[in-house]
Design a protein around this motif. Structure first.
Motif, PDB file in Angstrom:
ATOM      1  N   PHE A 120      -6.180   3.680   0.350  1.00  0.00           N
ATOM      2  CA  PHE A 120      -6.647   3.605  -1.042  1.00  0.00           C
ATOM      3  C   PHE A 120      -5.511   3.723  -2.039  1.00  0.00           C
ATOM      4  CE2 PHE A 120      -7.963   8.244  -0.438  1.00  0.00           C
ATOM      5  CZ  PHE A 120      -7.149   8.807  -1.420  1.00  0.00           C
ATOM      6  N   LYS A 121      -4.415   4.383  -1.651  1.00  0.00           N
ATOM      7  CA  LYS A 121      -3.261   4.434  -2.561  1.00  0.00           C
ATOM      8  C   LYS A 121      -2.590   3.060  -2.678  1.00  0.00           C
ATOM      9  CE  LYS A 121      -1.955   9.328  -2.484  1.00  0.00           C
ATOM     10  NZ  LYS A 121      -0.876  10.293  -2.168  1.00  0.00           N
ATOM     11  N   ALA A 122      -2.682   2.263  -1.617  1.00  0.00           N
ATOM     12  CA  ALA A 122      -2.062   0.925  -1.636  1.00  0.00           C
ATOM     13  C   ALA A 122      -2.814  -0.062  -2.512  1.00  0.00           C
ATOM     14  CB  ALA A 122      -1.970   0.386  -0.212  1.00  0.00           C
ATOM     15  N   VAL A 123      -4.082   0.257  -2.872  1.00  0.00           N
ATOM     16  CA  VAL A 123      -4.864  -0.657  -3.714  1.00  0.00           C
ATOM     17  C   VAL A 123      -5.241  -0.020  -5.057  1.00  0.00           C
ATOM     18  CG1 VAL A 123      -5.796  -1.914  -1.741  1.00  0.00           C
ATOM     19  CG2 VAL A 123      -7.057   0.047  -2.624  1.00  0.00           C
ATOM     20  N   GLU A 124      -4.671   1.147  -5.358  1.00  0.00           N
ATOM     21  CA  GLU A 124      -5.083   1.876  -6.568  1.00  0.00           C
ATOM     22  C   GLU A 124      -4.760   1.122  -7.855  1.00  0.00           C
ATOM     23  OE1 GLU A 124      -2.725   5.326  -7.927  1.00  0.00           O
ATOM     24  OE2 GLU A 124      -1.608   5.135  -6.057  1.00  0.00           O
ATOM     25  N   HIS A 125      -3.817   0.175  -7.808  1.00  0.00           N
ATOM     26  CA  HIS A 125      -3.437  -0.569  -9.020  1.00  0.00           C
ATOM     27  C   HIS A 125      -4.408  -1.706  -9.337  1.00  0.00           C
ATOM     28  CE1 HIS A 125      -1.894  -2.830  -5.599  1.00  0.00           C
ATOM     29  NE2 HIS A 125      -1.851  -3.901  -6.362  1.00  0.00           N
ATOM     30  N   ILE A 126      -5.330  -2.018  -8.424  1.00  0.00           N
ATOM     31  CA  ILE A 126      -6.184  -3.200  -8.607  1.00  0.00           C
ATOM     32  C   ILE A 126      -7.336  -2.990  -9.588  1.00  0.00           C
ATOM     33  CG2 ILE A 126      -7.693  -4.858  -7.433  1.00  0.00           C
ATOM     34  CD1 ILE A 126      -5.893  -4.656  -5.004  1.00  0.00           C
ATOM     35  N   PRO A 127      -8.122  -1.910  -9.489  1.00  0.00           N
ATOM     36  CA  PRO A 127      -9.238  -1.770 -10.441  1.00  0.00           C
ATOM     37  C   PRO A 127      -8.768  -1.775 -11.895  1.00  0.00           C
ATOM     38  CG  PRO A 127      -9.494  -0.227  -8.629  1.00  0.00           C
ATOM     39  CD  PRO A 127      -8.130  -0.826  -8.483  1.00  0.00           C
ATOM     40  N   PRO A 128      -9.373  -2.613 -12.742  1.00  0.00           N
ATOM     41  CA  PRO A 128      -8.926  -2.740 -14.136  1.00  0.00           C
ATOM     42  C   PRO A 128      -9.529  -1.695 -15.068  1.00  0.00           C
ATOM     43  CG  PRO A 128     -10.618  -4.355 -13.683  1.00  0.00           C
ATOM     44  CD  PRO A 128     -10.419  -3.590 -12.412  1.00  0.00           C
ATOM     45  N   VAL A 129     -10.007  -0.569 -14.509  1.00  0.00           N
ATOM     46  CA  VAL A 129     -10.579   0.508 -15.323  1.00  0.00           C
ATOM     47  C   VAL A 129     -10.073   1.851 -14.813  1.00  0.00           C
ATOM     48  CG1 VAL A 129     -12.684  -0.678 -16.007  1.00  0.00           C
ATOM     49  CG2 VAL A 129     -12.648   0.588 -13.856  1.00  0.00           C
ATOM     50  N   GLY A 130     -10.171   2.857 -15.680  1.00  0.00           N
ATOM     51  CA  GLY A 130      -9.793   4.212 -15.319  1.00  0.00           C
ATOM     52  C   GLY A 130     -10.994   5.133 -15.339  1.00  0.00           C
ATOM     53  N   GLN A 131     -10.782   6.374 -15.794  1.00  0.00           N
ATOM     54  CA  GLN A 131     -11.841   7.373 -15.718  1.00  0.00           C
ATOM     55  C   GLN A 131     -13.037   7.065 -16.632  1.00  0.00           C
ATOM     56  OE1 GLN A 131     -11.072  11.321 -17.123  1.00  0.00           O
ATOM     57  NE2 GLN A 131      -9.652  10.666 -18.711  1.00  0.00           N
ATOM     58  N   GLU A 132     -12.876   6.097 -17.522  1.00  0.00           N
ATOM     59  CA  GLU A 132     -14.017   5.705 -18.357  1.00  0.00           C
ATOM     60  C   GLU A 132     -14.979   4.795 -17.589  1.00  0.00           C
ATOM     61  OE1 GLU A 132     -11.338   2.188 -18.479  1.00  0.00           O
ATOM     62  OE2 GLU A 132     -11.046   4.357 -18.463  1.00  0.00           O
ATOM     63  N   GLY A 133     -14.566   4.332 -16.426  1.00  0.00           N
ATOM     64  CA  GLY A 133     -15.340   3.329 -15.700  1.00  0.00           C
ATOM     65  C   GLY A 133     -16.453   3.888 -14.831  1.00  0.00           C
ATOM     66  N   ARG A 151      -2.626 -11.125  -0.071  1.00  0.00           N
ATOM     67  CA  ARG A 151      -1.381 -10.757   0.613  1.00  0.00           C
ATOM     68  C   ARG A 151      -1.538  -9.401   1.296  1.00  0.00           C
ATOM     69  NH1 ARG A 151       0.659 -12.686  -4.431  1.00  0.00           N
ATOM     70  NH2 ARG A 151       1.745 -14.691  -4.211  1.00  0.00           N
ATOM     71  N   PRO A 152      -0.757  -9.165   2.366  1.00  0.00           N
ATOM     72  CA  PRO A 152      -0.810  -7.854   3.028  1.00  0.00           C
ATOM     73  C   PRO A 152      -0.448  -6.726   2.067  1.00  0.00           C
ATOM     74  CG  PRO A 152       0.326  -9.451   4.410  1.00  0.00           C
ATOM     75  CD  PRO A 152       0.120 -10.116   3.075  1.00  0.00           C
ATOM     76  N   LEU A 153      -1.024  -5.547   2.299  1.00  0.00           N
ATOM     77  CA  LEU A 153      -0.743  -4.375   1.480  1.00  0.00           C
ATOM     78  C   LEU A 153       0.720  -3.960   1.603  1.00  0.00           C
ATOM     79  CD1 LEU A 153      -3.755  -1.983   2.254  1.00  0.00           C
ATOM     80  CD2 LEU A 153      -3.587  -3.717   0.466  1.00  0.00           C
ATOM     81  N   LYS A 154       1.166  -3.224   0.607  1.00  0.00           N
ATOM     82  CA  LYS A 154       2.493  -2.630   0.650  1.00  0.00           C
ATOM     83  C   LYS A 154       2.586  -1.728   1.884  1.00  0.00           C
ATOM     84  CE  LYS A 154       5.587   0.074  -2.325  1.00  0.00           C
ATOM     85  NZ  LYS A 154       5.658   0.887  -3.578  1.00  0.00           N
ATOM     86  N   HIS A 155       3.682  -1.810   2.585  1.00  0.00           N
ATOM     87  CA  HIS A 155       3.956  -1.034   3.804  1.00  0.00           C
ATOM     88  C   HIS A 155       3.155  -1.508   5.010  1.00  0.00           C
ATOM     89  CE1 HIS A 155       6.253   1.503   1.218  1.00  0.00           C
ATOM     90  NE2 HIS A 155       5.200   2.060   0.630  1.00  0.00           N
TER      91      HIS A 155
END
Length: 602
Positions: A215-228, A403-407
């Motif tokens: 989940f850390k490798a995909v944390e940048h994808i969701p376009p919302v934060g704690q308001e979501g 594309r494959p995840l980072k690492h």
């Protein structure tokens, strides 16, 4: 800032990182949405830890759950993990023999269930489970421990005067903290039994680090934060939905649990989610429903509707369409697509699709309609994501899984099989060292069983399943999944199975989309006596012949469907044709429909 090294660290991380919010988790009870704050969530999770300890659960013991997605699942999950036990989540829709196998093989010592509907499925096998010491139910059942009692029993640790409690009932916070400190990021967190299309389920062993790295490798994808807000309807026993739920909590996004698939549209309108996680089957159903509503229109409205769909079918990634196209799309967006978004709560910023291949056509149409669909790929054994599309320039390529995840490293073997290495790779199969060796080679590469190619821009494209590819008697190889996904673009077809191993040609069993067929017959003034009766109607069979001929044009001569039989029942989990993760059970289908298949090659 606190780091997240064990899954239960998410609780303290969330409390430290985000402003207090009332709806970290939410579900609907008796017509009203009930919410849990991070304080409620943490307090009840700790109560479960204490209650399990009081019942004799020790570090390394296995604790199971059988229930649909709901806030209590998370509370139980964190409670299990905090006291060092191993969570064994089980699908609420599997058959009795699988329950018996998993509960025995997984050495489940204590079990949580949602209520009577689940208990009815397992009550007469419970006496056979010698290792099971107790069952707790969220909805109270006579003879089982009520969930509310587990919570109240666990909360007793906070009472200052414990003189009235026995030693077995008292656990200091110091003891729980000591256990938590002893838990390492590489310790076993969960055993997930894959539903499998053949044979007994396999217990996939995943560590805290496996899932956290994912989940850390995909944390940048969701376009919302704690308001979501996210809507969750898939079973949390599936690693895909479970990982996404951890991600949402890690990012401070509220998670609302749908009442059921039947009520999902109503729930969407009520909570107006920013994110939905789904499988392609739901997107196909949503699209079919939208198209069905369009067919009911008349005159100019109908022309505008289908012109917009045709336009959307030519949508290109990364804004590569012409200026004229964009202008026309903007017009149709106001006239048509804005209504699609409104039906989905008018707030969707991303739909995450996984678990099976998504038709590229659906990706194009939903993106054109302002409903971005992000498709990914992975397996339970890889925690689960191996590759995923994302936002940004060249981030998404329709028809690929990204594309494959980072690492995470991916290579294509000589026979076309996709292999991976990375931090998400499982410890192995529980009590099955030989099965583990069969899929993880001496160099540490995990063999996925899927066939694919890596495109020049790095995107991974899945082209089939290794075990499902078959050879005709003429020596030609056929990938059934590739053909099936294309044919399912037809509004007439709900499901189909491509067959033909060691036969002269490819053939198919076709399950019609009966909802569409009812409307079609109404428009054409064809009597509809019932599903089983309509499929033998010569007019309907002739119409399906036209549809098969149309989609055969997309394939070479040896891949084309030369014969087909219509099936009068939908494929479902309950009737056995689908796994709990909605994959085809090909062996089961071959046995159940042996007579129909024999006709295909007569």
């Amino acid at each position: 800032m606190k780091s997240v090294d064990r899954l239960f660290d998410i609780l303290s991380f969330h409390a430290e990182q985000y402003d207090p919010k009332p709806d970290v988790l939410a579900s609907k009870e008796s017509g009203k949405w009930i919410t849990w704050s991070i304080k409620d969530y943490t307090r009840q999770a700790e109560a479960i830890s204490y209650a399990l300890m009081a019942l004799g659960i020790q570090k390394g013991d296995k604790v199971g759950t059988i229930m649909p997605g709901r806030p209590e699942w998370n509370i139980i999950d964190m409670g299990i993990l905090q006291c060092g036990a191993v969570h064994v989540p089980i699908y609420p829709t599997i058959k009795e023999s699988d329950y018996r196998y998993i509960l025995n093989h997984g050495e489940v010592k204590f079990l949580f269930i949602s209520g009577p509907d689940i208990y009815r499925k397992i009550e007469h096998i419970v006496p056979e489970l010698s290792g099971l010491t107790g069952i707790s139910s969220i909805k109270e059942i006579e003879g089982l421990i009520p969930f509310r009692e587990m919570i109240s029993k666990g909360l007793q640790h906070s009472i200052q005067d414990k003189s009235h409690l026995s030693d077995a009932d008292t656990y200091s916070k110091t003891k729980l903290e000591s256990i938590k400190k002893s838990i390492n990021t590489h310790d076993l967190a969960t055993i997930i039994y894959t539903s499998g299309t053949t044979g007994s389920p396999k217990g996939v062993m995943l560590t805290h680090h496996n899932i956290i790295s994912n989940f850390k490798a995909v944390e940048h994808i969701p376009p919302v934060g704690q308001e979501g807000k996210a809507l969750s309807y898939l079973p949390l026993c599936h690693i895909y939905e479970r990982m996404m739920n951890y991600l949402f909590q890690y990012l401070g996004i509220s998670v609302y649990y749908a009442e059921s698939i039947a009520l999902i549209a109503e729930n969407i309108r009520e909570i107006k989610p920013d994110i939905i996680t789904t499988v392609p089957r739901l997107l196909e159903k949503i699209y079919d429903k939208i198209i069905a509503s369009g067919r009911k229109l008349t005159g100019v409205k109908k022309f505008i509707f289908f012109r917009s769909v045709a336009l959307a079918n030519h949508f290109k990634e990364d804004g590569a369409n012409t200026i004229l196209y964009k202008v026309e799309l903007k017009v149709f967006d106001k006239l048509v697509f804005s209504k699609w978004r409104e039906a989905l709560g008018n707030n969707i910023k991303v739909v995450v699709s996984g678990g099976a291949a998504l038709q590229p056509r659906l990706s194009r149409i939903f993106w054109a309609a302002g409903i971005p669909v992000i498709e990914g790929y992975g397996l339970t054994e890889t925690s689960p994501v191996i590759a995923v599309n994302e936002f940004g320039y060249k981030g998404t390529c329709f028809g690929t899984v990204g594309r494959p995840l980072k690492h995470t490293r991916v290579k294509i073997a000589d026979d076309g099989e996709i292999c991976m290495k990375g931090p998400g790779l499982m410890m192995g199969y529980y009590k099955e060292p030989q099965l583990t060796k069969d899929v993880i080679d001496d160099e540490g590469w995990f063999h996925t069983g899927d066939i694919g190619v890596v495109l020049p821009d790095g995107h991974l494209k899945i082209t089939g399943r290794k075990k499902e590819i078959f050879k005709t008697s003429l020596g030609k190889y056929i990938s059934p999944e590739l053909i099936e996904n294309k044919f399912k673009e037809s509004p007439f077809i709900d499901s189909l199975v491509v067959l033909g191993e060691n036969q002269k040609y490819a053939a198919a069993l076709i399950v019609p989309d009966f909802n569409f067929l009812v409307n079609y017959c109404k428009i054409k003034d064809i009597p509809y006596p019932g599903n089983k009766e309509i499929i033998i109607n010569p007019v309907i069979k002739k119409r399906f012949e036209q549809e098969v001929k149309k989609y055969n044009h997309h394939f070479g001569a040896t891949e084309q469907i030369k014969a087909f039989e219509l099936v009068g029942d939908e494929f479902t989990i309950e009737s056995g044709e689908l796994t709990p993760s909605l994959k085809l059970r090909r062996d089961f289908i071959s046995k159940k429909y042996a007579a129909e298949i024999e006709k295909l090659f007569a």
